[in-house]
Design a protein around this motif. Structure first.
Motif, short mmCIF file in Angstrom:
data_model
loop_
_atom_site.label_atom_id
_atom_site.label_comp_id
_atom_site.label_asym_id
_atom_site.label_seq_id
_atom_site.Cartn_x
_atom_site.Cartn_y
_atom_site.Cartn_z
N VAL A 34 1.08 -1.30 -0.03
CA VAL A 34 -0.35 0.37 0.26
C VAL A 34 0.68 1.82 0.13
N ALA A 35 2.48 1.37 0.82
CA ALA A 35 2.90 2.37 0.58
C ALA A 35 3.49 2.32 -1.05
N PHE A 36 4.02 1.66 -0.75
CA PHE A 36 4.58 1.53 -2.27
C PHE A 36 3.45 2.10 -3.41
N GLY A 37 2.04 1.67 -3.36
CA GLY A 37 1.13 2.57 -4.56
C GLY A 37 0.76 3.57 -4.15
N ARG A 38 1.03 3.90 -2.75
CA ARG A 38 0.32 5.79 -2.40
C ARG A 38 1.97 6.55 -2.83
N GLY A 39 2.84 6.09 -2.51
CA GLY A 39 4.04 6.76 -3.11
C GLY A 39 4.59 7.06 -4.02
N TYR A 40 4.44 6.30 -5.03
CA TYR A 40 4.36 6.20 -7.26
C TYR A 40 2.96 7.70 -6.56
N VAL A 41 1.33 7.46 -6.86
CA VAL A 41 1.14 8.43 -7.19
C VAL A 41 1.28 9.68 -6.78
N ARG A 42 1.51 9.71 -5.30
CA ARG A 42 1.76 11.22 -4.70
C ARG A 42 3.50 11.84 -5.46
N TRP A 43 4.06 10.70 -5.99
CA TRP A 43 4.96 11.51 -6.58
C TRP A 43 4.93 12.17 -8.21
N ALA A 44 4.30 11.37 -8.44
CA ALA A 44 3.23 12.49 -9.73
C ALA A 44 2.40 12.66 -9.91
N LEU A 45 2.14 12.67 -8.43
CA LEU A 45 1.24 14.13 -8.61
C LEU A 45 1.76 15.23 -8.17
N GLU A 46 2.98 15.11 -7.63
CA GLU A 46 4.01 16.36 -7.06
C GLU A 46 4.69 17.07 -7.72
N GLY A 86 -1.70 3.01 -13.54
CA GLY A 86 -3.21 3.54 -13.99
C GLY A 86 -3.49 4.33 -13.47
N LEU A 87 -3.56 4.46 -12.42
CA LEU A 87 -4.29 5.32 -11.02
C LEU A 87 -3.78 6.89 -11.44
N ALA A 88 -2.45 6.57 -11.34
CA ALA A 88 -1.36 8.09 -11.80
C ALA A 88 -1.09 8.89 -12.61
N ALA A 89 -1.40 7.92 -13.48
CA ALA A 89 -1.43 8.56 -15.08
C ALA A 89 -3.16 9.19 -15.38
N PRO A 117 -5.76 15.65 -0.98
CA PRO A 117 -4.55 14.23 -1.00
C PRO A 117 -5.22 13.60 0.03
N GLU A 118 -6.58 13.37 1.03
CA GLU A 118 -6.63 12.66 1.61
C GLU A 118 -7.00 11.10 0.61
N ALA A 119 -8.28 12.53 -0.33
CA ALA A 119 -8.93 10.98 -1.05
C ALA A 119 -8.19 10.48 -2.06
N VAL A 120 -6.78 11.03 -2.55
CA VAL A 120 -6.29 10.45 -3.76
C VAL A 120 -5.50 9.20 -2.71
N TYR A 121 -4.53 9.14 -1.88
CA TYR A 121 -4.64 8.44 -0.76
C TYR A 121 -5.18 7.21 -0.32
N GLN A 154 -7.32 6.66 -2.00
CA GLN A 154 -7.72 5.73 -3.46
C GLN A 154 -6.84 4.42 -3.76
N ALA A 155 -5.51 5.21 -4.11
CA ALA A 155 -4.13 4.11 -4.16
C ALA A 155 -4.29 3.23 -3.14
N GLU A 156 -4.47 3.63 -1.99
CA GLU A 156 -4.79 2.16 -0.96
C GLU A 156 -5.93 1.78 -1.71
N ARG A 157 -7.32 1.95 -1.79
CA ARG A 157 -8.22 0.85 -2.29
C ARG A 157 -8.29 0.00 -3.99
N VAL A 158 -7.12 1.03 -4.66
CA VAL A 158 -7.04 -0.13 -5.76
C VAL A 158 -5.51 -1.27 -5.85
N VAL A 159 -4.28 -0.84 -4.58
CA VAL A 159 -3.73 -2.12 -4.26
C VAL A 159 -4.36 -2.61 -3.20
#
Length: 218
Positions: free
Chosen positions: A89-101, A159-162, A174-178, A180-185
């Motif tokens: 989950v941390a990997f997924g959140r971190g990947y999405v966070r990096w892409a959006l930052e 896919g979510l990040a893109a 940001p909380e909603a993004v995290y 959603q990333a957790e849900r996807v993972v």
């Protein structure tokens, strides 16, 4: 043009830093190695001493971005601890966070093949693979589901990040993004756990990273 007195390694770093700044300003295209050298304050010949072409500079920057991402994701997975699921989950959140930052740099990395990345830095794929291996060890993922699972999770997270970076999906906070990333993972891991392998086994996807892991000469 009088070159600034850069040491060898410092000039290479300055060229990479300037190229990264231009990507944030204009995107992956629309600038040249000559413009990078002018901004740094050196002659084009000095820049060509480090990079034979603009494409070579772009590829080097891709590898640097990949190394930074791998280090960042590795740290986030390590901090997550837990039973293995939290690491993925941390990997997924971190990947999405990096892409959006840093969407411009994220798009650059997505647009160019960085190959296997920097051999001395943790590769994002290796970070994810290790997190999934830990999940198998702790009983959170059946061993028979592990082959190719890294590509399945990567596809879901990427896919979510893109979609978010391209504005095709919108989340308000940001909380909603995290979340959603957790849900996807978590949904992906549940699916992997419940899916029986076919008689012929799962396909074996390949990437530049996995191919170089098999053949270090690549």
């Amino acid at each position: 043009m009088a070159d600034r007195p850069y040491h060898h390694g410092e000039l290479r770093t300055a060229l990479l830093d300037t190229a990264e700044a231009l990507i944030r300003e204009r995107g992956v295209d629309g600038w040249s190695l000559r413009e990078v050298s002018v901004r740094v304050g050196v002659s084009p010949s000095a820049a060509y001493h480090h990079f034979a072409s603009r494409d070579a500079l772009v590829q080097a920057l891709s590898r640097r971005v990949l190394a930074r991402l791998g280090e960042r994701l590795g740290d986030e997975v390590e901090r997550a601890g837990g039973d293995g699921v939290e690491g993925v989950v941390a990997f997924g959140r971190g990947y999405v966070r990096w892409a959006l930052e840093d969407p411009a740099v994220a798009r650059h990395w997505l647009a160019y093949n960085a190959g296997g990345g920097d051999r001395t830095a943790p590769h994002p794929h290796r970070v994810l693979a290790a997190a999934l291996d830990r999940l198998v060890e702790t009983g959170g993922l059946p061993a028979e589901a592990r082959p190719g699972a890294d590509f399945v999770v990567w596809a879901a997270v990427h896919g979510l990040a893109a979609l978010l970076v391209d504005g095709l999906v919108h989340l308000d906070t940001p909380e909603a993004v995290y979340a959603q990333a957790e849900r996807v993972v978590r949904a992906t891991l549940i699916g992997l756990s419940r899916q029986a392998p076919p008689p012929q086994g799962w396909p074996t996807p390949r990437s530049a990273y996995t191919e170089r892991a098999v053949d270090p000469r690549r």
